[in-house]
Design an enzyme around this catalytic site. Structure first.
Site, PDB file in Angstrom:
ATOM      1  N   LYS A 128       0.876  -1.189   0.000  1.00  0.00           N
ATOM      2  CA  LYS A 128       0.000   0.000   0.000  1.00  0.00           C
ATOM      3  C   LYS A 128       0.900   1.222   0.000  1.00  0.00           C
ATOM      4  CE  LYS A 128      -4.421   0.975   0.235  1.00  0.00           C
ATOM      5  NZ  LYS A 128      -5.595   0.153  -0.137  1.00  0.00           N
ATOM      6  N   ASP A 168      -6.843   4.299  -4.726  1.00  0.00           N
ATOM      7  CA  ASP A 168      -7.527   4.167  -3.438  1.00  0.00           C
ATOM      8  C   ASP A 168      -8.165   5.543  -3.222  1.00  0.00           C
ATOM      9  OD1 ASP A 168      -7.628   2.096  -1.043  1.00  0.00           O
ATOM     10  OD2 ASP A 168      -7.383   4.035  -0.085  1.00  0.00           O
TER      11      ASP A 168
HETATM   12  N1  GLU Z   1      -7.239   0.155  -3.053  1.00  0.00           N
HETATM   13  C1  GLU Z   1      -7.991  -1.015  -3.378  1.00  0.00           C
HETATM   14  C2  GLU Z   1      -8.055  -1.933  -2.159  1.00  0.00           C
HETATM   15  O1  GLU Z   1      -8.133  -1.457  -1.040  1.00  0.00           O
HETATM   16  C3  GLU Z   1      -7.542  -1.683  -4.674  1.00  0.00           C
HETATM   17  C4  GLU Z   1      -6.107  -2.075  -4.770  1.00  0.00           C
HETATM   18  C5  GLU Z   1      -5.657  -2.553  -6.144  1.00  0.00           C
HETATM   19  O2  GLU Z   1      -6.459  -2.605  -7.070  1.00  0.00           O
HETATM   20  O3  GLU Z   1      -4.476  -2.883  -6.260  1.00  0.00           O
HETATM   21  O4  GLU Z   1      -8.088  -3.130  -2.242  1.00  0.00           O
END
Ligand code: GLU
Length: 447
Positions: A128, A168
């Site tokens: 992340k 996100d």
């Molecule tokens: N931010 C999204 C999550 O919390 C998607 C992450 C992604 O597609 O890599 O899962």
């Protein structure tokens, strides 16, 4: 050391070590509570010290992001990428641009992402990232300059087989476009380096809808397990971003009624059902506040405050705004409102006392790492299409998404009952996600 001692020592260590990271501790406590019976059954997890190793990210990159605003002033923010775990594949997870971003938030999100990604059954590790940048009120040019500066540093650490960021909160198609452009300028055209891309250069059909649709597919599985359906059910939805918009759309397609959406200052109640086309126009095209929705639709009322304090009859809830948005008193309100099923669209939207209250009142909870895994699952399908240099139809991708959500539900349910936590999908999802990661880590040796 026996398993119980190991768990106790580990928890004490975490509480001391991460005192300054409350969200990370919150997620570790919930996780530990869920996986304790698994640890007791598997002496090799104790022997290999799997819990303590797992809680430390493989690496955290933190960097300076200088940029110039439209007045010519020099601005600066802090950027991060938490590369948490690569046991199952390259680091995968979104980027969040929001003023609340800090190491604790990104570690909690990264930790959750490991198990979420594991649950999808796809070959992706967990990561992340983001920045404490506030996109609100910024011009397109300011956003572009920020994204370019952010990627100038981040590109050193990512790649299609290494680490694949996505969106996100605060990072959508526009930001992904600017980030991709800068990556391309520095490293060449490698479209598998980011997901959530626009369709024109390697994006996947149904990626935009995937998190919201997935949360409703998961909810549907929960209802079916209780011999019920979405038909005619009223749902309180929070948030007005990607997740909330497409959760409302799918819910209504399946015969439910989305009676609310919210943003950071207030919320809309529209008992005739949210008009998704209007909501998209207000939030995605005009980028305005929800008051504009109420002005355009006579059945809608705008209220200040939190939608979770509102007294209104409802059967379902999809919190899709942000972490810890539902507190204990609001959980009490949800019980009074009649809510029986919750599908978490946001990551960790219920705080610990709220979760406790809801479970005690037999509310069936679909935890984020299972219920909102549809977004990252379709991101992994986007990576697969990029590798093949092909693009699949909307129906193909949506069909795969439905299968993935069904599998996540049955795996989580089964894991919960195997470990005597019947109907606790929070425990089930943690256990099912954890076992694959722990076994992969052990088989790869102490690295
Ligand atoms: N931010 C999204 C999550 O919390 C998607 C992450 C992604 O597609 O890599 O899962």
């Amino acid at each position: 050391m026996n398993a119980q001692e190991y768990i106790k020592v580990t928890q004490e260590k975490w509480h001391k070590q991460y005192e300054a990271e409350p969200e990370f501790i919150q997620v570790l406590d919930e996780f530990l509570d869920s996986v304790a019976p698994v640890i007791e059954e598997h002496p090799e997890y104790v022997e290999k010290n799997i819990l303590q190793i797992l809680a430390i990210p493989e690496r955290i990159i933190s960097f300076r992001v200088p940029w110039t605003d439209d007045k010519g002033n020099a601005q600066v923010n802090t950027g991060y990428r938490v590369q948490f775990n690569s046991a199952l594949g390259p680091y995968k997870g979104g980027l969040r641009f929001h003023p609340t971003v800090n190491q604790s938030i990104l570690k909690f999100l990264g930790f959750e992402q490991i198990f979420k990604n594991s649950l999808t059954g796809q070959p992706i590790g967990g990561g992340k990232g983001g920045a404490d940048f506030n996109p609100k009120g910024k011009s397109d040019n300011e956003i572009m300059r920020f994204c370019q500066s952010f990627m100038t540093e981040l590109q050193k650490y990512i790649g299609p087989d290494k680490d694949v960021p996505a969106g996100d909160i605060g990072v959508g198609g526009r930001e992904i476009g600017f980030l991709f452009g800068q990556y391309k300028k520095l490293r060449g055209f490698e479209n598998g380096v980011l997901t959530g891309k626009p369709l024109l250069y390697g994006g996947s059909l149904a990626r935009t809808e995937a998190t919201g649709y997935g949360a409703v597919y998961f909810l549907n599985e929960m209802l079916q397990a209780k011999n019920d359906t979405i038909e005619g059910k009223r749902a309180i939805i929070s948030g007005a971003g990607n997740v909330a918009i497409y959760a409302a759309e799918k819910l209504q397609e399946l015969g439910g009624i989305a009676i609310s959406v919210s943003d950071s200052t207030g919320y809309i109640i529209d008992e005739t059902g949210i008009d998704v086309a209007l909501l998209r126009d207000v939030k995605e095209v005009r980028r305005e506040r929800l008051t504009a929705y109420a002005e355009a639709k006579s059945t809608a009322s705008y209220f200040e405050g939190s939608v979770w304090d509102h007294e209104i009859a409802a059967d379902l809830a999809i919190p899709a705004a942000t972490q810890n948005e539902v507190k204990k008193t609001q959980a009490d309100q949800l019980v009074k409102n009649g809510v029986k099923f919750i599908s978490e669209g946001a990551n960790m939207p219920l705080d610990a006392p709220a979760t406790e209250t809801l479970l005690a009142n037999d509310v069936y909870i679909g935890p984020a790492k299972a219920a909102n895994a549809g977004g990252v699952a379709v991101s992994a399908l986007e990576m697969a299409q990029n590798s093949q240099r092909q693009s699949w139809t909307f129906e193909e991708v949506d069909g795969m998404l439905q299968d993935i959500m069904k599998n996540i539900f049955s795996e989580s349910k089964e894991a919960a009952s195997t470990y005597g936590k019947e109907d606790n999908l929070i425990a089930g999802a943690n256990i099912a996600g954890f076992k694959k990661v722990a076994d992969a880590m052990i088989s790869q040796g102490l690295v």
